[in-house]
Scaffold this motif. Sequence first.
Motif, PDB file in Angstrom:
ATOM      1  N   THR A   1       0.938  -1.358   0.089  1.00 37.87           N
ATOM      2  CA  THR A   1      -0.010   0.005   0.062  1.00 37.87           C
ATOM      3  C   THR A   1       0.981   1.310   0.163  1.00 37.87           C
ATOM      4  OG1 THR A   1       0.049  -0.022   2.315  1.00 37.87           O
ATOM      5  CG2 THR A   1      -1.825  -1.080   1.113  1.00 37.87           C
ATOM      6  N   ARG A   2       0.549   2.105  -0.615  1.00 41.01           N
ATOM      7  CA  ARG A   2       1.213   3.443  -0.683  1.00 41.01           C
ATOM      8  C   ARG A   2       0.738   4.565   0.076  1.00 41.01           C
ATOM      9  NH1 ARG A   2       5.744   2.394  -3.306  1.00 41.01           N
ATOM     10  NH2 ARG A   2       5.377   1.468  -5.077  1.00 41.01           N
ATOM     11  N   ALA A   3       1.081   4.209   1.358  1.00 38.21           N
ATOM     12  CA  ALA A   3       0.436   5.416   2.390  1.00 38.21           C
ATOM     13  C   ALA A   3       1.263   6.623   2.243  1.00 38.21           C
ATOM     14  CB  ALA A   3       0.814   4.898   3.640  1.00 38.21           C
ATOM     15  N   ASN A   4       0.529   7.660   2.079  1.00 36.22           N
ATOM     16  CA  ASN A   4       1.094   9.122   2.137  1.00 36.22           C
ATOM     17  C   ASN A   4       1.648   9.589   3.251  1.00 36.22           C
ATOM     18  OD1 ASN A   4       0.413   9.144  -0.677  1.00 36.22           O
ATOM     19  ND2 ASN A   4      -1.674  10.199   0.144  1.00 36.22           N
ATOM     20  N   ARG A   5       1.499   8.964   4.478  1.00 36.99           N
ATOM     21  CA  ARG A   5       1.951   9.492   5.750  1.00 36.99           C
ATOM     22  C   ARG A   5       3.341   9.060   5.821  1.00 36.99           C
ATOM     23  NH1 ARG A   5      -1.691   7.257  10.325  1.00 36.99           N
ATOM     24  NH2 ARG A   5      -0.835   5.561   9.333  1.00 36.99           N
ATOM     25  N   ASN A   6       4.403  10.039   6.401  1.00 36.91           N
ATOM     26  CA  ASN A   6       5.880   9.560   6.527  1.00 36.91           C
ATOM     27  C   ASN A   6       5.921   8.851   7.948  1.00 36.91           C
ATOM     28  OD1 ASN A   6       5.768  11.586   8.659  1.00 36.91           O
ATOM     29  ND2 ASN A   6       6.685  13.116   7.376  1.00 36.91           N
ATOM     30  N   PHE A   7       7.034   8.200   8.020  1.00 36.14           N
ATOM     31  CA  PHE A   7       7.423   7.535   9.000  1.00 36.14           C
ATOM     32  C   PHE A   7       7.385   7.954  10.581  1.00 36.14           C
ATOM     33  CE2 PHE A   7      11.222   8.257   7.267  1.00 36.14           C
ATOM     34  CZ  PHE A   7      12.329   8.393   8.366  1.00 36.14           C
ATOM     35  N   PHE A   8       7.856   9.477  10.408  1.00 41.42           N
ATOM     36  CA  PHE A   8       7.880  10.236  11.622  1.00 41.42           C
ATOM     37  C   PHE A   8       6.505  10.351  12.413  1.00 41.42           C
ATOM     38  CE2 PHE A   8      11.656  12.012   9.632  1.00 41.42           C
ATOM     39  CZ  PHE A   8      12.517  11.521  10.788  1.00 41.42           C
ATOM     40  N   ARG A   9       5.350  10.732  11.390  1.00 37.68           N
ATOM     41  CA  ARG A   9       4.022  11.143  11.638  1.00 37.68           C
ATOM     42  C   ARG A   9       3.520   9.643  12.378  1.00 37.68           C
ATOM     43  NH1 ARG A   9      -0.387  14.424   8.893  1.00 37.68           N
ATOM     44  NH2 ARG A   9       1.031  15.783   9.327  1.00 37.68           N
ATOM     45  N   ARG A  10       3.766   8.572  11.661  1.00 36.71           N
ATOM     46  CA  ARG A  10       3.493   7.209  12.041  1.00 36.71           C
ATOM     47  C   ARG A  10       3.865   6.894  13.337  1.00 36.71           C
ATOM     48  NH1 ARG A  10       4.497   3.640   7.687  1.00 36.71           N
ATOM     49  NH2 ARG A  10       2.603   4.530   6.808  1.00 36.71           N
ATOM     50  N   SER A  11       5.089   7.174  13.654  1.00 36.17           N
ATOM     51  CA  SER A  11       5.704   6.999  14.872  1.00 36.17           C
ATOM     52  C   SER A  11       4.769   7.767  16.154  1.00 36.17           C
ATOM     53  CB  SER A  11       7.195   7.326  15.070  1.00 36.17           C
ATOM     54  OG  SER A  11       7.694   6.359  14.033  1.00 36.17           O
ATOM     55  N   PHE A  12       4.689   9.210  15.758  1.00 34.03           N
ATOM     56  CA  PHE A  12       4.279  10.044  16.838  1.00 34.03           C
ATOM     57  C   PHE A  12       2.805   9.604  17.164  1.00 34.03           C
ATOM     58  CE2 PHE A  12       1.819  14.176  17.611  1.00 34.03           C
ATOM     59  CZ  PHE A  12       2.594  14.759  18.473  1.00 34.03           C
ATOM     60  N   GLU A  13       1.790   9.246  16.118  1.00 34.74           N
ATOM     61  CA  GLU A  13       0.719   8.885  16.132  1.00 34.74           C
ATOM     62  C   GLU A  13       0.679   7.581  17.167  1.00 34.74           C
ATOM     63  OE1 GLU A  13      -1.065   8.035  12.245  1.00 34.74           O
ATOM     64  OE2 GLU A  13      -1.039  10.400  12.058  1.00 34.74           O
ATOM     65  N   GLN A  14       1.514   6.371  16.848  1.00 28.95           N
ATOM     66  CA  GLN A  14       1.713   5.392  17.673  1.00 28.95           C
ATOM     67  C   GLN A  14       1.907   5.926  19.115  1.00 28.95           C
ATOM     68  OE1 GLN A  14       4.499   2.778  15.786  1.00 28.95           O
ATOM     69  NE2 GLN A  14       2.735   2.236  14.419  1.00 28.95           N
ATOM     70  N   ALA A  15       2.831   6.630  19.352  1.00 24.99           N
ATOM     71  CA  ALA A  15       3.223   7.350  21.022  1.00 24.99           C
ATOM     72  C   ALA A  15       1.909   7.929  21.350  1.00 24.99           C
ATOM     73  CB  ALA A  15       4.517   8.074  20.636  1.00 24.99           C
ATOM     74  N   SER A  16       1.192   8.822  20.566  1.00 27.10           N
ATOM     75  CA  SER A  16       0.161   9.342  21.075  1.00 27.10           C
ATOM     76  C   SER A  16      -1.060   8.518  21.629  1.00 27.10           C
ATOM     77  CB  SER A  16      -0.558  10.374  20.252  1.00 27.10           C
ATOM     78  OG  SER A  16       0.758  11.373  19.608  1.00 27.10           O
ATOM     79  N   SER A  17      -1.217   7.320  20.853  1.00 29.76           N
ATOM     80  CA  SER A  17      -2.129   6.508  21.478  1.00 29.76           C
ATOM     81  C   SER A  17      -1.808   5.484  22.458  1.00 29.76           C
ATOM     82  CB  SER A  17      -2.685   5.531  20.266  1.00 29.76           C
ATOM     83  OG  SER A  17      -1.717   4.750  20.016  1.00 29.76           O
ATOM     84  N   VAL A  18      -0.366   5.133  22.671  1.00 32.65           N
ATOM     85  CA  VAL A  18      -0.055   4.422  23.691  1.00 32.65           C
ATOM     86  C   VAL A  18       0.132   5.104  24.862  1.00 32.65           C
ATOM     87  CG1 VAL A  18       2.033   2.769  24.228  1.00 32.65           C
ATOM     88  CG2 VAL A  18       1.021   2.721  22.178  1.00 32.65           C
ATOM     89  N   THR A  19       0.981   6.193  24.901  1.00 33.62           N
ATOM     90  CA  THR A  19       1.384   6.841  26.305  1.00 33.62           C
ATOM     91  C   THR A  19       0.145   7.113  27.135  1.00 33.62           C
ATOM     92  OG1 THR A  19       3.142   7.817  24.946  1.00 33.62           O
ATOM     93  CG2 THR A  19       2.661   8.817  27.274  1.00 33.62           C
ATOM     94  N   PRO A  20      -1.130   7.576  26.518  1.00 33.73           N
ATOM     95  CA  PRO A  20      -2.214   7.898  27.662  1.00 33.73           C
ATOM     96  C   PRO A  20      -2.668   6.678  28.226  1.00 33.73           C
ATOM     97  CG  PRO A  20      -2.434   8.976  25.519  1.00 33.73           C
ATOM     98  CD  PRO A  20      -1.248   7.987  25.447  1.00 33.73           C
ATOM     99  N   MET A  21      -2.570   5.389  27.715  1.00 33.67           N
ATOM    100  CA  MET A  21      -3.325   4.124  28.149  1.00 33.67           C
ATOM    101  C   MET A  21      -2.344   3.968  29.306  1.00 33.67           C
ATOM    102  SD  MET A  21      -3.586   1.900  24.842  1.00 33.67           S
ATOM    103  CE  MET A  21      -4.365   2.287  23.177  1.00 33.67           C
ATOM    104  N   ILE A  22      -0.926   4.113  29.329  1.00 31.26           N
ATOM    105  CA  ILE A  22      -0.118   3.638  30.351  1.00 31.26           C
ATOM    106  C   ILE A  22      -0.416   4.447  31.621  1.00 31.26           C
ATOM    107  CG2 ILE A  22       2.548   4.067  31.439  1.00 31.26           C
ATOM    108  CD1 ILE A  22       3.456   3.587  28.633  1.00 31.26           C
ATOM    109  N   PHE A  23      -0.809   5.870  31.461  1.00 31.69           N
ATOM    110  CA  PHE A  23      -1.013   6.637  32.545  1.00 31.69           C
ATOM    111  C   PHE A  23      -2.705   6.694  32.983  1.00 31.69           C
ATOM    112  CE2 PHE A  23       2.643   8.837  31.247  1.00 31.69           C
ATOM    113  CZ  PHE A  23       3.139   9.341  32.778  1.00 31.69           C
ATOM    114  N   GLN A  24      -3.521   6.269  32.251  1.00 36.29           N
ATOM    115  CA  GLN A  24      -4.824   5.775  32.384  1.00 36.29           C
ATOM    116  C   GLN A  24      -4.729   4.634  33.257  1.00 36.29           C
ATOM    117  OE1 GLN A  24      -7.233   4.319  29.166  1.00 36.29           O
ATOM    118  NE2 GLN A  24      -9.075   5.333  30.113  1.00 36.29           N
ATOM    119  N   SER A  25      -4.010   3.819  33.370  1.00 35.79           N
ATOM    120  CA  SER A  25      -4.143   2.492  34.256  1.00 35.79           C
ATOM    121  C   SER A  25      -3.671   2.781  35.549  1.00 35.79           C
ATOM    122  CB  SER A  25      -3.331   1.270  33.367  1.00 35.79           C
ATOM    123  OG  SER A  25      -1.815   1.844  33.402  1.00 35.79           O
ATOM    124  N   ARG A  26      -3.089   3.798  35.843  1.00 37.09           N
ATOM    125  CA  ARG A  26      -2.561   4.226  37.161  1.00 37.09           C
ATOM    126  C   ARG A  26      -3.519   4.275  38.121  1.00 37.09           C
ATOM    127  NH1 ARG A  26       2.690   7.598  36.952  1.00 37.09           N
ATOM    128  NH2 ARG A  26       3.781   6.093  36.464  1.00 37.09           N
TER     129      ARG A  26
END
Length: 65
Positions: A40-65
């Motif tokens: 697939t030809r995704a238009n998003r670059n890898f920096f944005r993809r990494s940022f989106e993954q970190a943006s979704s995972v980090t709140p999950m860590i702090f939510q479980s506290r």
Amino acid sequence: MKHKKEQSFEYRIYFALIYLAALPFALGKWMFRFVVPNATRANRNFFRRSFEQASSVTPMIFQSR
């Protein structure tokens, strides 16, 4: 009116670590599309993809506290 909650220093550290951990995988996926012609030809670059993954995972860590 809601105001944005201040992010703690600890949150920023976790975010940076998760971002750095996700970066090689996103880069690999981005490079994979050049190797495999039918990928697939995704238009998003890898920096944005990494940022989106970190943006979704980090709140999950702090939510479980």
